[in-house]
Write a protein that holds these residues in place. Structure first.
Motif, PDB file in Angstrom:
ATOM      1  N   GLU A 128      21.641  12.938 -62.364  1.00 19.20           N
ATOM      2  CA  GLU A 128      22.255  12.571 -63.636  1.00 19.20           C
ATOM      3  C   GLU A 128      21.655  13.412 -64.775  1.00 19.20           C
ATOM      4  OE1 GLU A 128      22.953   8.528 -66.345  1.00 19.20           O
ATOM      5  OE2 GLU A 128      21.324   8.604 -64.875  1.00 19.20           O
ATOM      6  N   ALA A 129      20.322  13.583 -64.749  1.00 16.34           N
ATOM      7  CA  ALA A 129      19.650  14.369 -65.790  1.00 16.34           C
ATOM      8  C   ALA A 129      20.133  15.816 -65.788  1.00 16.34           C
ATOM      9  CB  ALA A 129      18.138  14.313 -65.585  1.00 16.34           C
ATOM     10  N   ARG A 130      20.264  16.396 -64.589  1.00 11.52           N
ATOM     11  CA  ARG A 130      20.734  17.786 -64.533  1.00 11.52           C
ATOM     12  C   ARG A 130      22.148  17.895 -65.080  1.00 11.52           C
ATOM     13  NH1 ARG A 130      17.049  20.903 -62.344  1.00 11.52           N
ATOM     14  NH2 ARG A 130      15.732  20.224 -60.580  1.00 11.52           N
ATOM     15  N   SER A 131      22.975  16.909 -64.799  1.00 15.56           N
ATOM     16  CA  SER A 131      24.339  16.920 -65.326  1.00 15.56           C
ATOM     17  C   SER A 131      24.331  16.838 -66.844  1.00 15.56           C
ATOM     18  CB  SER A 131      25.137  15.755 -64.732  1.00 15.56           C
ATOM     19  OG  SER A 131      26.429  15.688 -65.299  1.00 15.56           O
ATOM     20  N   GLU A 132      23.500  15.946 -67.389  1.00 15.14           N
ATOM     21  CA  GLU A 132      23.440  15.780 -68.847  1.00 15.14           C
ATOM     22  C   GLU A 132      22.829  17.005 -69.530  1.00 15.14           C
ATOM     23  OE1 GLU A 132      24.622  13.520 -70.736  1.00 15.14           O
ATOM     24  OE2 GLU A 132      25.167  11.905 -69.367  1.00 15.14           O
ATOM     25  N   LEU A 133      21.941  17.681 -68.845  1.00 17.56           N
ATOM     26  CA  LEU A 133      21.263  18.853 -69.421  1.00 17.56           C
ATOM     27  C   LEU A 133      22.051  20.144 -69.208  1.00 17.56           C
ATOM     28  CD1 LEU A 133      17.613  18.010 -68.335  1.00 17.56           C
ATOM     29  CD2 LEU A 133      18.445  18.142 -70.699  1.00 17.56           C
ATOM     30  N   ALA A 134      23.232  20.047 -68.581  1.00 21.57           N
ATOM     31  CA  ALA A 134      24.070  21.232 -68.383  1.00 21.57           C
ATOM     32  C   ALA A 134      24.348  21.887 -69.730  1.00 21.57           C
ATOM     33  CB  ALA A 134      25.373  20.841 -67.693  1.00 21.57           C
ATOM     34  N   GLY A 135      24.240  23.183 -69.766  1.00 17.03           N
ATOM     35  CA  GLY A 135      24.442  23.903 -71.020  1.00 17.03           C
ATOM     36  C   GLY A 135      23.159  24.128 -71.797  1.00 17.03           C
ATOM     37  N   THR A 136      22.055  23.545 -71.361  1.00 15.37           N
ATOM     38  CA  THR A 136      20.753  23.807 -71.978  1.00 15.37           C
ATOM     39  C   THR A 136      19.920  24.658 -71.033  1.00 15.37           C
ATOM     40  OG1 THR A 136      19.486  21.962 -71.042  1.00 15.37           O
ATOM     41  CG2 THR A 136      20.901  21.465 -72.928  1.00 15.37           C
ATOM     42  N   GLY A 137      18.773  25.110 -71.507  1.00 17.37           N
ATOM     43  CA  GLY A 137      17.896  25.924 -70.671  1.00 17.37           C
ATOM     44  C   GLY A 137      17.175  25.135 -69.605  1.00 17.37           C
ATOM     45  N   LEU A 138      17.340  23.797 -69.615  1.00 14.97           N
ATOM     46  CA  LEU A 138      16.631  22.964 -68.646  1.00 14.97           C
ATOM     47  C   LEU A 138      17.520  22.476 -67.507  1.00 14.97           C
ATOM     48  CD1 LEU A 138      14.385  20.733 -70.944  1.00 14.97           C
ATOM     49  CD2 LEU A 138      13.898  22.963 -69.952  1.00 14.97           C
ATOM     50  N   ALA A 139      18.775  22.874 -67.468  1.00 13.51           N
ATOM     51  CA  ALA A 139      19.703  22.363 -66.456  1.00 13.51           C
ATOM     52  C   ALA A 139      19.185  22.590 -65.041  1.00 13.51           C
ATOM     53  CB  ALA A 139      21.076  23.002 -66.631  1.00 13.51           C
ATOM     54  N   SER A 140      18.543  23.721 -64.807  1.00 16.09           N
ATOM     55  CA  SER A 140      18.036  24.018 -63.460  1.00 16.09           C
ATOM     56  C   SER A 140      16.514  24.061 -63.429  1.00 16.09           C
ATOM     57  CB  SER A 140      18.598  25.362 -62.978  1.00 16.09           C
ATOM     58  OG  SER A 140      18.250  26.396 -63.879  1.00 16.09           O
ATOM     59  N   ALA A 141      15.878  23.367 -64.382  1.00 17.26           N
ATOM     60  CA  ALA A 141      14.421  23.373 -64.448  1.00 17.26           C
ATOM     61  C   ALA A 141      13.825  22.689 -63.230  1.00 17.26           C
ATOM     62  CB  ALA A 141      13.959  22.666 -65.724  1.00 17.26           C
ATOM     63  N   PRO A 142      12.619  23.068 -62.816  1.00 18.19           N
ATOM     64  CA  PRO A 142      11.952  22.378 -61.701  1.00 18.19           C
ATOM     65  C   PRO A 142      11.712  20.916 -62.072  1.00 18.19           C
ATOM     66  CG  PRO A 142      10.430  23.849 -62.840  1.00 18.19           C
ATOM     67  CD  PRO A 142      11.780  24.151 -63.374  1.00 18.19           C
ATOM     68  N   ALA A 143      11.672  20.042 -61.068  1.00 21.44           N
ATOM     69  CA  ALA A 143      11.580  18.604 -61.318  1.00 21.44           C
ATOM     70  C   ALA A 143      10.683  17.936 -60.295  1.00 21.44           C
ATOM     71  CB  ALA A 143      12.973  17.988 -61.303  1.00 21.44           C
ATOM     72  N   VAL A 144      10.165  16.767 -60.677  1.00 23.09           N
ATOM     73  CA  VAL A 144       9.326  15.980 -59.781  1.00 23.09           C
ATOM     74  C   VAL A 144       9.409  14.520 -60.202  1.00 23.09           C
ATOM     75  CG1 VAL A 144       7.251  16.272 -61.197  1.00 23.09           C
ATOM     76  CG2 VAL A 144       7.020  15.830 -58.742  1.00 23.09           C
ATOM     77  N   GLY A 145       9.286  13.619 -59.217  1.00 21.09           N
ATOM     78  CA  GLY A 145       9.200  12.196 -59.493  1.00 21.09           C
ATOM     79  C   GLY A 145       7.760  11.744 -59.432  1.00 21.09           C
ATOM     80  N   VAL A 146       7.312  10.895 -60.394  1.00 10.54           N
ATOM     81  CA  VAL A 146       5.916  10.482 -60.455  1.00 10.54           C
ATOM     82  C   VAL A 146       5.807   9.008 -60.844  1.00 10.54           C
ATOM     83  CG1 VAL A 146       5.212  12.798 -61.190  1.00 10.54           C
ATOM     84  CG2 VAL A 146       5.574  11.022 -62.905  1.00 10.54           C
ATOM     85  N   SER A 147       4.629   8.496 -60.644  1.00 10.00           N
ATOM     86  CA  SER A 147       4.246   7.189 -61.183  1.00 10.00           C
ATOM     87  C   SER A 147       2.871   7.349 -61.804  1.00 10.00           C
ATOM     88  CB  SER A 147       4.206   6.119 -60.098  1.00 10.00           C
ATOM     89  OG  SER A 147       3.582   4.948 -60.602  1.00 10.00           O
ATOM     90  N   ALA A 148       2.796   7.181 -63.119  1.00  9.96           N
ATOM     91  CA  ALA A 148       1.514   7.298 -63.798  1.00  9.96           C
ATOM     92  C   ALA A 148       0.600   6.131 -63.457  1.00  9.96           C
ATOM     93  CB  ALA A 148       1.737   7.368 -65.311  1.00  9.96           C
ATOM     94  N   VAL A 149       1.174   5.023 -62.966  1.00 15.16           N
ATOM     95  CA  VAL A 149       0.388   3.827 -62.630  1.00 15.16           C
ATOM     96  C   VAL A 149      -0.274   3.985 -61.274  1.00 15.16           C
ATOM     97  CG1 VAL A 149       0.476   1.350 -62.201  1.00 15.16           C
ATOM     98  CG2 VAL A 149       1.811   2.349 -64.071  1.00 15.16           C
TER      99      VAL A 149
END
Length: 595
Positions: A128-149
């Motif tokens: 969903e984030a990649r879809s929303e960021l389409a057209g920006t420089g972050l559309a294909s940015a590297p990604a990771v899932g985390v838990s700070a807790v």
């Protein structure tokens, strides 16, 4: 070194993530800690697995603090976009996306936080984030899932941050400094300290910097430097910088002000811009707020079509061509437009139809500026002016642009100026043959030159002569009108007796008064010495031959006899030779040739 700003919806865990990565609490204000809500910018830093150092600017996510968010994102080259796995994309996610697009930030990474609360949603939220960021420089940015807790994914995030920093664009270490101030405070015993993100250039202790502020300008001195809590002698980009300043009080500098390399930036209130994101500009409100760096300045908008506009800022800012500005309404919680700077010194729009004509020019103007067009518009421009605009001067220059020293000159404009100046000088000569030439100020005014210094370039290109503030033709064949016959007769007489300067009655008989003699001297045909001793310009060299044959040193009487002339003529001539450095006095009664 590198600086990364966070972005994302309120309560999606930006501050918690920074705390987990760095061990530093980014929320500085008591109110932030009480409410669990980031209100202003927070700062932290850490060392990545590779040993690279990275600083973080944590921004508020709440819509009410959009101005503070823009102040944090504005100077940052890299963004860490945060979306919570359990909530997904939210309203302020869109606001922050629009801000990133408007600012032209194209380096960063996506972090899906709170992965422990919704592990099965991480992939969906990322898509969903990649879809929303389409057209920006972050559309294909590297990604990771985390838990700070729980710590899940934090090691992978550190590796990802390392890779992102390692692949970041190289900053200009020797570039111009433009440090946007985000905080100002006072430390006992040190005085005024400001902080900001240094994206280009290098700061040193004792550097002198120009202050561009809403309340004052002037010069300040770097008393000390710190970054990530440690003192430094110098600091390069990209870094979080704490700068201890002399020459300014804490009350005189604050967020939105800038520290600059002196004489290296254009300070402007009037600029033409091109829309990069957001709604068409032809229906923009007359008054908006323009954000750049940490500055937020009121801007009056004059639309020039849907994609271009002229902005008049409430106070000058240090800008360069291509700079990204964010436009929003003063009370709005969202971004209206992203625009880029096209022209920092635009022409006036005063006549009917000027707006339409300017729109046509702007539609064809490249983002980095049109060098040939800039020079053509002005006729000539000092190269430092264009460098202050941030314009690149290519090698070779465009065909229509030629360099004359520090001046870049349009070929057609120079041709017009040389023709006009030659005509003016000729008209002056015909009207008054005895004139010493056209006054330089009159020439500058008649040609409407962009700078007085350009007159030297035009005079040389026209093959004319400039002497003692006047412009005239080359000496040969110009003549002296009614005085020509008398001057020629005098030249013939002096050719026979080089040191036989005429008496006053001789000059009068030839029709040569002070004005005629001055005109002949200006043309280089006669040499005028004090007490109206008139000789040929060749007389000093001839005298030196005769004096060199005398025993050295010699007296004035011996010189007079060697030159076969009178004391009236010999003394001014000897003093003239002294003035040229060809002879010198050895004592009050003697001179010698300078070897």
């Amino acid at each position: 070194m590198q600086v990364i700003a966070t972005a994302g919806h309120v309560d999606h865990g930006k501050s918690t993530l920074i705390r987990a990565l760095t061990g530093i609490e980014p929320d500085r204000l008591a109110e932030e800690k009480q409410r669990g809500l980031t209100i202003d910018l927070g700062f932290a830093w850490t060392t990545l697995p590779s040993g690279r150092e990275v600083s973080f600017v944590d921004v508020p996510g709440h819509e009410r603090f959009l101005g503070n968010m823009l102040a944090g994102l504005g100077p940052a080259p890299i963004v860490c976009f945060v979306i919570a796995a359990d909530e997904g994309w939210q309203a302020q996610s869109s606001d922050h996306r629009d801000a990133i697009a408007a600012l032209g930030i194209d380096q960063g990474l996506i972090v899906i936080t709170r992965a422990d609360l919704a592990p099965d949603r991480v992939a969906q939220v990322l898509a969903e984030a990649r879809s929303e960021l389409a057209g920006t420089g972050l559309a294909s940015a590297p990604a990771v899932g985390v838990s700070a807790v729980t710590g899940q994914g934090l090691d992978a995030l550190r590796t990802l941050l390392d890779d992102t920093v390692g692949a970041a664009q190289e900053p200009a270490i020797d570039g111009r400094v433009r440090l946007w101030v985000d905080r100002s405070f006072s430390i006992s015993g040190a005085g005024t300290v400001v902080t900001g993100t240094l994206t280009a250039g290098t700061l040193h202790r004792e550097d002198r910097l120009a202050l561009c502020g809403a309340d004052r300008g002037g010069e300040v001195v770097v008393r000390g430097l710190q970054s990530r809590g440690g003192p430094l002698e110098q600091l390069g980009p990209v870094s979080r910088a704490a700068v201890n300043l002399r020459g300014v009080s804490t009350e005189e500098i604050g967020r939105g002000d800038a520290l600059l390399t002196p004489d290296a930036w254009a300070l402007t209130q009037l600029l033409d811009v091109r829309r990069s994101t957001g709604d068409p500009l032809d229906d923009a409100p007359q008054q908006l707020v323009a954000h750049i760096g940490t500055a937020a300045v009121g801007a009056r908008v004059r639309p020039l079509g849907p994609d271009h506009a002229r902005l008049t800022l409430d106070h000058p800012l240090p800008l360069q061509l291509g700079d990204h500005l964010v436009l929003r309404g003063s009370g709005s919680h969202s971004v209206r437009n992203g625009v880029q700077v096209l022209d920092l010194d635009p022409p006036g729009l005063e006549r009917r139809g000027d707006g339409a004509r300017r729109r046509t020019v702007l539609e064809q103007m490249p983002l980095g500026g049109d060098l040939a067009g800039e020079v053509r518009r002005r006729g000539a421009v000092h190269d430092s002016r264009l460098l202050r605009f941030g314009m690149v001067l290519p090698t070779p220059l465009p065909e229509t642009v030629h360099r004359h020293g520090v001046w870049l000159v349009d070929t057609e404009a120079l041709h017009g100026w040389t023709e006009q100046l030659a005509r003016l000088v000729a008209e002056q000569r015909r009207a008054d043959p005895l004139s010493a030439g056209l006054p330089g100020k009159a020439a500058i005014d008649a040609l409407t030159l962009p700078d007085e210094a350009m007159l030297d370039v035009v005079v040389a290109a026209a093959g004319l002569i400039q002497r003692e503030g006047r412009v005239r033709d080359a000496v040969s064949g110009q003549g002296l009108g009614a005085a020509e016959a008398g001057v020629r007769a005098l030249e013939e007489r002096l050719a026979r007796t080089p040191f036989g300067a005429p008496e006053a009655e001789d000059l009068s008989a030839l029709g040569l008064g002070a004005r005629e003699l001055a005109a002949a001297a200006a043309q280089g045909r006669l040499l005028r010495l004090p007490d109206e001793v008139i000789l040929l310009p060749s007389a000093p060299a001839l005298a030196m031959r005769a004096l060199a044959a005398l025993p050295q040193p010699f007296t004035a009487s011996e010189a007079r006899q060697a030159l076969a002339t009178t004391r009236r003529i010999a003394i001014p001539l000897l003093e003239h030779l002294d003035g040229r450095g060809w002879t010198r006095r050895t004592d009050p009664g003697h001179r010698e040739i300078v070897r």
